[in-house]
Design a protein around this motif. Structure first.
Motif, mmCIF file in Angstrom:
data_model
loop_
_atom_site.group_PDB
_atom_site.id
_atom_site.type_symbol
_atom_site.label_atom_id
_atom_site.label_comp_id
_atom_site.label_asym_id
_atom_site.label_seq_id
_atom_site.Cartn_x
_atom_site.Cartn_y
_atom_site.Cartn_z
ATOM 1 N N ILE A 10 -13.040 32.646 6.187
ATOM 2 C CA ILE A 10 -11.619 32.069 8.006
ATOM 3 C C ILE A 10 -13.287 32.254 8.291
ATOM 4 O O ILE A 10 -13.556 33.635 8.587
ATOM 5 C CB ILE A 10 -11.048 33.288 8.215
ATOM 6 N N GLY A 11 -13.478 31.457 8.902
ATOM 7 C CA GLY A 11 -15.072 30.952 9.392
ATOM 8 C C GLY A 11 -14.540 30.807 11.583
ATOM 9 O O GLY A 11 -13.978 29.702 11.310
ATOM 10 N N PHE A 12 -14.916 31.278 12.309
ATOM 11 C CA PHE A 12 -14.345 31.492 13.563
ATOM 12 C C PHE A 12 -13.425 31.384 13.831
ATOM 13 O O PHE A 12 -12.790 30.018 14.836
ATOM 14 C CB PHE A 12 -15.490 30.253 14.134
ATOM 15 N N GLY A 13 -11.812 31.844 12.884
ATOM 16 C CA GLY A 13 -10.780 31.069 13.513
ATOM 17 C C GLY A 13 -9.902 32.888 13.795
ATOM 18 O O GLY A 13 -8.868 32.387 13.883
ATOM 19 N N LEU A 14 -10.167 34.150 13.144
ATOM 20 C CA LEU A 14 -9.582 35.307 12.774
ATOM 21 C C LEU A 14 -9.213 35.148 14.586
ATOM 22 O O LEU A 14 -8.402 35.942 14.611
ATOM 23 C CB LEU A 14 -10.696 36.181 12.361
ATOM 24 N N ARG A 15 -10.357 35.402 15.098
ATOM 25 C CA ARG A 15 -9.973 35.533 17.064
ATOM 26 C C ARG A 15 -9.097 34.963 17.689
ATOM 27 O O ARG A 15 -8.346 34.937 18.270
ATOM 28 C CB ARG A 15 -10.946 35.400 17.212
ATOM 29 N N ASN A 16 -8.419 33.293 16.621
ATOM 30 C CA ASN A 16 -7.231 32.995 17.396
ATOM 31 C C ASN A 16 -6.135 32.827 16.850
ATOM 32 O O ASN A 16 -4.926 32.513 17.294
ATOM 33 C CB ASN A 16 -8.154 31.340 17.159
ATOM 34 N N VAL A 17 -5.767 33.844 15.375
ATOM 35 C CA VAL A 17 -4.056 34.041 14.915
ATOM 36 C C VAL A 17 -3.952 34.822 15.596
ATOM 37 O O VAL A 17 -4.363 35.710 16.218
ATOM 38 C CB VAL A 17 -4.802 34.124 13.469
ATOM 39 N N ASP A 62 -1.865 37.176 14.741
ATOM 40 C CA ASP A 62 -1.557 38.672 14.045
ATOM 41 C C ASP A 62 -2.633 38.673 13.412
ATOM 42 O O ASP A 62 -2.766 38.129 11.699
ATOM 43 C CB ASP A 62 -0.642 38.472 13.131
ATOM 44 N N ILE A 63 -4.298 39.458 13.687
ATOM 45 C CA ILE A 63 -5.032 39.200 12.480
ATOM 46 C C ILE A 63 -5.120 40.126 11.236
ATOM 47 O O ILE A 63 -5.219 39.790 10.033
ATOM 48 C CB ILE A 63 -6.356 40.328 13.628
ATOM 49 N N ALA A 64 -3.968 41.182 11.426
ATOM 50 C CA ALA A 64 -4.147 41.741 10.427
ATOM 51 C C ALA A 64 -2.696 41.482 9.183
ATOM 52 O O ALA A 64 -3.248 41.343 7.850
ATOM 53 C CB ALA A 64 -2.840 43.865 10.291
ATOM 54 N N GLN A 65 -2.055 40.112 9.313
ATOM 55 C CA GLN A 65 -0.965 39.580 8.584
ATOM 56 C C GLN A 65 -2.130 38.455 8.316
ATOM 57 O O GLN A 65 -1.401 38.085 6.544
ATOM 58 C CB GLN A 65 -0.138 39.213 9.390
ATOM 59 N N VAL A 66 -3.447 38.050 8.919
ATOM 60 C CA VAL A 66 -3.735 37.182 8.177
ATOM 61 C C VAL A 66 -5.038 37.483 6.780
ATOM 62 O O VAL A 66 -5.089 37.061 5.716
ATOM 63 C CB VAL A 66 -4.183 36.525 9.315
#
Length: 238
Positions: A122-129, A131-135
């Motif tokens: 995942i590139g430059f997308g995790l901060r936009n979800v 629920d980080i832990a769920q991803v």
């Protein structure tokens, strides 16, 4: 902002900025995102035939790099149809459409079986979800035992005066650049807001460990303005 409203807002942001996304990535990263991705690919050491899933793939630069490195099946997933359309143009132009599959979907509920991929990125997308832990749990679920979960993301520098200059750029200048260059002030104001609540390098490494990933490595990039995190799924599948 609640999870549902964040999901909807982020979707609208990326649908609207898709045509100028690559240009703004250069500005957002001080033209360093390609070097960061090259460093990441070296650390990943992708082998021929390995299969990869690239989440929040956007316009597919990393998806394409993974496909070229492995020669194997590569899937790019994003929730923005406009982003995927831009990416498909690149894939077709490079003659990789038989190798790369693009899927519109949700990173928090992946439409793939357990233990499918050698790498999930995942590139430059995790901060936009929402629920980080769920991803991260979903990334771990669909990666094979012994496979790797990889995140390349903007981060938070900790030393002055660079830290102060960095936050001035992101909070004050970046939204104005978005307004001047692509007439999207509100959309680019979202980017510093998303980073403000995102975990720093150490905290994100702990989240990797918290979902059960092993041998977690974290690398600060360009003075800490970005970070690479790599975690491995246990060979026992746990």
């Amino acid at each position: 902002m609640g999870a549902e409203s964040k999901h909807s807002h982020v979707h609208d942001v990326f649908e609207s900025i898709a045509p100028k996304y690559d240009m703004m990535n250069d500005i957002l990263s001080f033209r360093r995102h390609k070097a960061w991705r090259s460093f990441t690919m070296k650390k990943m050491d992708v082998k021929p035939g390995q299969v990869s899933l690239d989440l929040c793939c956007g316009t597919c630069d990393w998806t394409i790099a993974l496909a070229k490195a492995s020669g194997g099946r590569t899937v790019g997933l994003d929730f923005s149809a406009n982003m995927l359309n831009m990416g498909q143009v690149k894939v077709d132009r490079l003659g990789l459409s038989s190798q790369i599959e693009l899927v519109q979907g949700d990173a928090m509920d992946l439409p793939f079986p357990d233990n499918t991929f050698d790498y999930v990125t995942i590139g430059f997308g995790l901060r936009n979800v929402p629920d980080i832990a769920q991803v991260l749990r979903e990334m771990k679920r669909v990666v094979k035992p012994g496979g790797k979960v990889v995140c390349l993301e903007l981060s938070k520098p900790s030393w002055q005066p660079f830290k102060g200059l960095y936050y001035f750029y992101f909070e004050k200048l970046l939204p104005l650049l978005g307004k001047w260059l692509v007439r999207k002030y509100e959309q680019y104001r979202w980017l510093p807001e998303s980073l403000a609540v995102f975990p720093d390098l150490a905290a994100l490494a702990e989240m990797f460990r918290g979902v059960g990933l092993r041998n977690v490595r974290a690398y600060p990039l360009t003075g800490g303005i970005a970070a690479l995190h790599i975690g491995t799924k246990g060979n026992d599948g746990a």
